[in-house]
Each structure stands twice: as structure tokens, then as C-alpha cells.
Design a protein around this motif. Structure first.
Motif, PDB file in Angstrom:
ATOM      1  N   THR A 143      51.817 -33.974 118.374  1.00 43.85           N
ATOM      2  CA  THR A 143      50.724 -33.017 118.243  1.00 43.85           C
ATOM      3  C   THR A 143      51.258 -31.688 117.735  1.00 43.85           C
ATOM      4  OG1 THR A 143      50.917 -32.378 120.565  1.00 43.85           O
ATOM      5  CG2 THR A 143      49.321 -34.082 120.050  1.00 43.85           C
ATOM      6  N   ALA A 186      45.260 -31.290 109.990  1.00 43.22           N
ATOM      7  CA  ALA A 186      45.358 -32.752 109.937  1.00 43.22           C
ATOM      8  C   ALA A 186      46.329 -33.290 108.902  1.00 43.22           C
ATOM      9  CB  ALA A 186      43.971 -33.350 109.705  1.00 43.22           C
ATOM     10  N   SER A 187      46.448 -32.676 107.754  1.00 40.66           N
ATOM     11  CA  SER A 187      47.318 -33.231 106.719  1.00 40.66           C
ATOM     12  C   SER A 187      48.685 -32.548 106.658  1.00 40.66           C
ATOM     13  CB  SER A 187      46.640 -33.144 105.352  1.00 40.66           C
ATOM     14  OG  SER A 187      46.417 -31.785 105.023  1.00 40.66           O
ATOM     15  N   ALA A 216      45.984 -31.033 115.381  1.00 44.31           N
ATOM     16  CA  ALA A 216      46.067 -32.380 114.816  1.00 44.31           C
ATOM     17  C   ALA A 216      47.151 -33.174 115.527  1.00 44.31           C
ATOM     18  CB  ALA A 216      46.363 -32.305 113.319  1.00 44.31           C
ATOM     19  N   SER A 217      47.060 -34.479 115.394  1.00 42.73           N
ATOM     20  CA  SER A 217      48.053 -35.378 115.975  1.00 42.73           C
ATOM     21  C   SER A 217      48.362 -36.499 115.002  1.00 42.73           C
ATOM     22  CB  SER A 217      47.542 -35.986 117.275  1.00 42.73           C
ATOM     23  OG  SER A 217      47.305 -35.000 118.241  1.00 42.73           O
ATOM     24  N   THR A 263      46.613 -40.350 111.465  1.00 44.34           N
ATOM     25  CA  THR A 263      46.387 -39.006 111.980  1.00 44.34           C
ATOM     26  C   THR A 263      45.165 -39.106 112.896  1.00 44.34           C
ATOM     27  OG1 THR A 263      47.228 -38.017 109.966  1.00 44.34           O
ATOM     28  CG2 THR A 263      45.861 -36.623 111.337  1.00 44.34           C
TER      29      THR A 263
END
Length: 134
Positions: A106, A111-112, A21-22, A133
């Protein structure tokens, strides 16, 4: 057998991608009469290794690096200024070499796992937005 191999490979790729995720700050400024503050929160119980990548308006690399973000902690840092009085432990986040640009954080925690916002303060006022995100 060939179909089974392709399905297994596709499952592996999709599963691996689900954990990366970023968090993006599309534009920030921090220098002179402008003070920019990026706020991030690790929503997990464990530490996360995060890579910061700064770019300028032309897309050129202007700094970055890797840092360990402790679990269940919130940090606020200035992207281009070392400010220990305001940043505290967040001085661990690498600074950019220019006073404006974009930032991409990153990590591999989902994601969360890290959420954030950007606040900019000037003599004329202030504004803020939540960091998307990506």
C-alpha cells in the motif's frame, strides 16, 4: 448550511481516497524448491513510501514493514528469502516469516504509481502473472 458541510466532507473523503492505492500478490511461494520473485516498478519521478503486509492462507500476519521505493526504478525481490545477489537494492523490502502467502503493498501515490508482477520458478517449470492494483 448543513447540506454544504455534508457536501464538503464528502468531497474531502472522496478526494483523499483517490490518492491511496494498493498492489496485491494474491498468492506467492518462496522456499525449498520454489523460487518466487515479485517485480515492482515505480512509474513516478519521486520516491514513494510503501508498506508491505504479508498474510498466510489463514489470514494471519506473517510480516511486513515500510520501505522507501525510489522514483523511476524497477525492483525484483523474493518475498521470504534474502537474496542480495538477485535483489540488489530491493533487499530494502521486508521479508515474510513463512514461505507462502499473500502480499499487499500500500502507498499514497495513486493507482498507477506502482505496477508489478509475480514469477514463480520450479524444476518443473515457471509461471507468471501481473499483480492487480486494488
Amino acid at each position: 448550511m448543513k447540506k454544504l458541510s455534508i457536501i464538503a466532507l464528502a468531497t474531502t473523503v472522496v478526494t483523499g481516497a483517490a490518492f491511496a492505492a494498493s498492489l496485491g500478490i494474491p498468492f506467492w511461494a518462496d522456499g525449498g524448491v520454489i523460487s518466487g520473485f515479485v517485480g515492482i516498478k515505480n512509474t513516478t519521478a519521486g520516491g514513494i513510501e510503501v508498506t508491505a503486509a504479508y498474510t498466510n492462507a489463514a489470514g494471519d500476519d506473517i510480516g511486513g514493514g515500510t520501505f522507501l521505493f525510489p522514483g523511476d526504478v524497477g525492483w525484483s525481490f523474493r518475498p521470504a528469502t534474502d537474496d542480495p545477489g538477485n535483489e540488489g537494492d530491493a533487499t530494502a523490502v521486508p521479508d515474510a516469516s513463512e514461505t507462502a502467502g499473500s502480499l499487499l503493498l500500500t502507498h499514497g501515490a495513486g493507482a498507477s504509481a506502482i505496477v508489478g508482477r509475480y514469477v514463480q520458478v520450479t524444476a518443473a517449470g515457471q509461471h507468471a502473472y501481473l499483480a492487480p492494483t486494488v
